[in-house]
Design an enzyme around this catalytic site. Structure first.
Site, PDB file in Angstrom:
ATOM      1  N   GLY A  39      -9.302   4.327  -5.581  1.00 21.06           N
ATOM      2  CA  GLY A  39      -9.467   4.711  -4.215  1.00 21.06           C
ATOM      3  C   GLY A  39      -9.377   6.278  -4.276  1.00 21.06           C
ATOM      4  O   GLY A  39      -9.257   7.040  -5.290  1.00 21.06           O
ATOM      5  N   PHE A  40      -9.464   6.790  -2.945  1.00 19.43           N
ATOM      6  CA  PHE A  40      -9.117   8.283  -2.826  1.00 19.43           C
ATOM      7  C   PHE A  40      -7.744   8.897  -3.492  1.00 19.43           C
ATOM      8  O   PHE A  40      -7.772   9.482  -4.489  1.00 19.43           O
ATOM      9  CB  PHE A  40      -9.024   8.776  -1.381  1.00 19.43           C
ATOM     10  CG  PHE A  40      -8.644   9.971  -0.500  1.00 19.43           C
ATOM     11  CD1 PHE A  40      -9.096  10.962  -1.265  1.00 19.43           C
ATOM     12  CD2 PHE A  40      -7.730   9.911   0.302  1.00 19.43           C
ATOM     13  CE1 PHE A  40      -8.608  12.223  -0.616  1.00 19.43           C
ATOM     14  CE2 PHE A  40      -7.224  11.153   0.637  1.00 19.43           C
ATOM     15  CZ  PHE A  40      -7.880  12.549   0.098  1.00 19.43           C
TER      16      PHE A  40
ATOM     17  N   GLY B  11     -12.465   1.526  -2.201  1.00 18.99           N
ATOM     18  CA  GLY B  11     -12.540   2.271  -3.277  1.00 18.99           C
ATOM     19  C   GLY B  11     -14.029   2.435  -3.874  1.00 18.99           C
ATOM     20  O   GLY B  11     -14.735   1.641  -3.529  1.00 18.99           O
TER      21      GLY B  11
ATOM     22  N   TYR C  39      -1.422  -2.840  10.954  1.00 18.56           N
ATOM     23  CA  TYR C  39      -1.342  -2.159   9.752  1.00 18.56           C
ATOM     24  C   TYR C  39       0.340  -1.467   9.595  1.00 18.56           C
ATOM     25  O   TYR C  39       0.785  -1.643   8.349  1.00 18.56           O
ATOM     26  CB  TYR C  39      -2.135  -0.962   9.827  1.00 18.56           C
ATOM     27  CG  TYR C  39      -2.059   0.005   8.739  1.00 18.56           C
ATOM     28  CD1 TYR C  39      -2.611  -0.476   7.255  1.00 18.56           C
ATOM     29  CD2 TYR C  39      -1.487   1.634   8.622  1.00 18.56           C
ATOM     30  CE1 TYR C  39      -2.662   0.785   6.582  1.00 18.56           C
ATOM     31  CE2 TYR C  39      -1.579   2.215   7.781  1.00 18.56           C
ATOM     32  CZ  TYR C  39      -2.071   1.853   6.563  1.00 18.56           C
ATOM     33  OH  TYR C  39      -1.846   2.809   5.536  1.00 18.56           O
TER      34      TYR C  39
ATOM     35  N   LYS D 266       3.094  -2.335   6.593  1.00 20.03           N
ATOM     36  CA  LYS D 266       3.755  -1.330   5.698  1.00 20.03           C
ATOM     37  C   LYS D 266       5.262  -1.508   5.643  1.00 20.03           C
ATOM     38  O   LYS D 266       5.893  -1.185   4.858  1.00 20.03           O
ATOM     39  CB  LYS D 266       3.214  -0.036   5.932  1.00 20.03           C
ATOM     40  CG  LYS D 266       1.818   0.297   5.654  1.00 20.03           C
ATOM     41  CD  LYS D 266       1.355   0.127   4.211  1.00 20.03           C
ATOM     42  CE  LYS D 266       0.213   0.794   3.550  1.00 20.03           C
ATOM     43  NZ  LYS D 266       0.217   0.624   2.308  1.00 20.03           N
TER      44      LYS D 266
HETATM   45  P1  NAD Z   1      -8.417   3.691  -0.328  1.00 20.55           P
HETATM   46  O1  NAD Z   1      -9.088   3.148   0.550  1.00 20.55           O
HETATM   47  O2  NAD Z   1      -9.322   4.936  -1.002  1.00 20.55           O
HETATM   48  O3  NAD Z   1      -7.455   3.268  -1.457  1.00 20.55           O
HETATM   49  C1  NAD Z   1      -6.997   1.869  -1.387  1.00 20.55           C
HETATM   50  C2  NAD Z   1      -7.594   1.196  -2.606  1.00 20.55           C
HETATM   51  O4  NAD Z   1      -6.952   0.086  -2.568  1.00 20.55           O
HETATM   52  C3  NAD Z   1      -9.163   1.105  -2.762  1.00 20.55           C
HETATM   53  O5  NAD Z   1      -9.668   1.704  -3.680  1.00 20.55           O
HETATM   54  C4  NAD Z   1      -9.637  -0.282  -2.386  1.00 20.55           C
HETATM   55  O6  NAD Z   1     -10.862  -0.634  -3.151  1.00 20.55           O
HETATM   56  C5  NAD Z   1      -8.250  -0.760  -3.205  1.00 20.55           C
HETATM   57  N1  NAD Z   1      -7.701  -2.337  -2.655  1.00 20.55           N
HETATM   58  C6  NAD Z   1      -7.881  -2.877  -1.422  1.00 20.55           C
HETATM   59  N2  NAD Z   1      -7.609  -4.110  -1.463  1.00 20.55           N
HETATM   60  C7  NAD Z   1      -7.373  -4.144  -2.841  1.00 20.55           C
HETATM   61  C8  NAD Z   1      -6.907  -5.516  -3.553  1.00 20.55           C
HETATM   62  N3  NAD Z   1      -6.657  -6.763  -2.861  1.00 20.55           N
HETATM   63  N4  NAD Z   1      -6.920  -5.548  -4.981  1.00 20.55           N
HETATM   64  C9  NAD Z   1      -7.477  -4.469  -5.570  1.00 20.55           C
HETATM   65  N5  NAD Z   1      -7.752  -3.293  -5.153  1.00 20.55           N
HETATM   66  C10 NAD Z   1      -7.729  -3.165  -3.479  1.00 20.55           C
HETATM   67  O7  NAD Z   1      -7.398   4.458   0.560  1.00 20.55           O
HETATM   68  P2  NAD Z   1      -6.202   6.083   0.310  1.00 20.55           P
HETATM   69  O8  NAD Z   1      -6.334   6.852   1.408  1.00 20.55           O
HETATM   70  O9  NAD Z   1      -6.440   6.327  -1.211  1.00 20.55           O
HETATM   71  O10 NAD Z   1      -4.914   4.995   0.506  1.00 20.55           O
HETATM   72  C11 NAD Z   1      -4.171   4.737  -0.468  1.00 20.55           C
HETATM   73  C12 NAD Z   1      -2.789   4.079  -0.281  1.00 20.55           C
HETATM   74  O11 NAD Z   1      -2.054   5.114   0.553  1.00 20.55           O
HETATM   75  C13 NAD Z   1      -2.986   2.841   0.724  1.00 20.55           C
HETATM   76  O12 NAD Z   1      -1.907   2.084   0.669  1.00 20.55           O
HETATM   77  C14 NAD Z   1      -2.757   3.497   2.245  1.00 20.55           C
HETATM   78  O13 NAD Z   1      -2.210   2.444   2.945  1.00 20.55           O
HETATM   79  C15 NAD Z   1      -1.743   4.482   1.728  1.00 20.55           C
HETATM   80  N6  NAD Z   1      -1.864   5.803   2.861  1.00 20.55           N
HETATM   81  C16 NAD Z   1      -2.953   6.622   2.833  1.00 20.55           C
HETATM   82  C17 NAD Z   1      -3.056   7.693   3.902  1.00 20.55           C
HETATM   83  C18 NAD Z   1      -4.121   8.654   3.670  1.00 20.55           C
HETATM   84  O14 NAD Z   1      -4.096   9.742   4.854  1.00 20.55           O
HETATM   85  N7  NAD Z   1      -4.982   8.585   2.887  1.00 20.55           N
HETATM   86  C19 NAD Z   1      -1.886   7.759   4.688  1.00 20.55           C
HETATM   87  C20 NAD Z   1      -0.851   6.905   4.741  1.00 20.55           C
HETATM   88  C21 NAD Z   1      -0.756   5.718   3.854  1.00 20.55           C
END
Ligand code: NAD
Length: 313
Positions: free
Chosen positions: A10-11, A36, A151, A155
């Site tokens: 993911g990101f 991702g 959501y 968390k």
């Molecule tokens: P993202 O969607 O890019 O990353 C999440 C990853 O988890 C993805 O690659 C997805 O394919 C993978 N995934 C989802 N379900 C899965 C499963 N069952 N098994 C294996 N992989 C799985 O999002 P992100 O922005 O990189 O977020 C990463 C974490 O940070 C998350 O937990 C999100 O809740 C948290 N978060 C992000 C932000 C933000 O601003 N980007 C803010 C608060 C919290």
């Protein structure tokens, strides 16, 4: 060091992988590629220190072995993004809570005590619109429950699970509450505002601000976020703590749209779209969200390297 990253394609996860590979660590990523992308980790696939498993961590049989191998685990896998949360509210609860529990159980069963970093979110603060959000604030039950609240609840449950496993079994765990994170590789597909604004500005399309645009957010560059996460994981005094990770510069969505338009040299007009039209349902947005970073800075001496302007450029 051996580093396991769930959701590492993911990101944010792909930036963590990059940071650790650059340091010579061995990195193992598990990701089901639901949000991702292989493109995010493509450059690492040929590296001998990188291993990628495409798997749903809810049913991945190797989770326990991977946990036993790791010195450090970042748990990021989750169903994310406003659009997905609104479309699949039950799945958000089912996946996010079960994935976290399964990981913690795997760590416990491995008999090994890697450093665990759990990804929580500023969404746990709900409609708390204090000037600055501190980790010590009670997470009150929201009086404005909506689909999106699922959501936040997932968390909050993850935080409680992480801290409970930590206390009961002595697993070194830090919970990091990410505030809005932005930067390279972020996709706008799931409702992330800056990639959407940038894409609209670059294409010369109207920049669509949802609601009045007076709501504020604080954006942290992902390259700063991963440095902060690494510092928290490396620090001995963070075990059992919840720590905000973000940037405390606050900006309204109207000002952000204007900033993106300027930086892109775009002629796009800025238009306002009611939430109902944007999301297909009534949606009460959070008016402001800005983190206190006193705990993060006090523990790690962390300083940001990226301004919002630099991130947008
Ligand atoms: P993202 O969607 O890019 O990353 C999440 C990853 O988890 C993805 O690659 C997805 O394919 C993978 N995934 C989802 N379900 C899965 C499963 N069952 N098994 C294996 N992989 C799985 O999002 P992100 O922005 O990189 O977020 C990463 C974490 O940070 C998350 O937990 C999100 O809740 C948290 N978060 C992000 C932000 C933000 O601003 N980007 C803010 C608060 C919290």
């Amino acid at each position: 060091m051996h580093v396991l990253i769930t959701g590492g394609a993911g990101f944010i996860g792909s930036h963590l992988a990059e940071l650790h590979l650059a340091r010579g660590d061995k990195v193992h990523v598990v990701d089901d590629l639901s949000t991702g992308s292989l493109d995010n980790v493509g450059p690492f696939l040929a590296e001998p220190n990188f291993r990628f498993d495409e798997a749903d961590m809810l049913v991945w049989p190797q989770l326990e072995r991977a946990a036993a191998w790791a010195d450090r685990i970042y748990h990021l896998a989750a169903v994310v993004g406003v659009y997905r949360v609104l479309a699949e509210p039950t799945k958000v609860l089912a996946v996010n809570i079960a994935a976290c529990e399964r990981l913690l159980r795997a760590v416990h069963c491995s008999g090994w005590k890697p450093q665990v970093v759990l990804a929580s979110s500023s969404e746990v603060y709900g409609h708390n619109e204090e000037d600055i959000l501190e980790e010590t604030q009670d997470l009150v039950v929201s009086t404005r429950v909506g689909t999106r609240w699922n959501y936040s609840v997932s968390k909050i449950a993850d935080e409680a699970l992480g801290l409970s496993y930590a206390r009961r079994f002595g697993i070194p765990t830090v919970v990091s509450r990410f505030f809005n994170t932005v930067g390279p590789r972020q996709s706008g597909r799931y409702g992330m505002v800056i990639p959407r604004f940038v894409e609209q500005a670059v294409r010369g399309e109207p920049i669509t601000v949802f609601g009045s645009g007076e709501q504020t957010r604080s954006f942290c560059d992902v390259r700063d976020t991963v440095v902060a996460l690494d510092a928290l994981a490396a620090h001995a005094d963070t075990d059992g703590l919840v720590v905000n990770v973000g940037n405390d510069r606050e900006i309204s969505m109207n000002a952000l749209a204007e900033l993106v338009r300027q930086r892109a040299g775009s002629q796009s007009e800025i238009v306002h779209v009611p939430y109902k039209q944007a999301y297909g349902e009534d949606f009460e947005d959070i008016r402001r969200r800005r983190p206190s970073l006193a705990r993060l800075r006090g523990l790690t001496g962390f300083q940001h390297r990226f301004t919002l302007e630099r991130t947008i450029d």
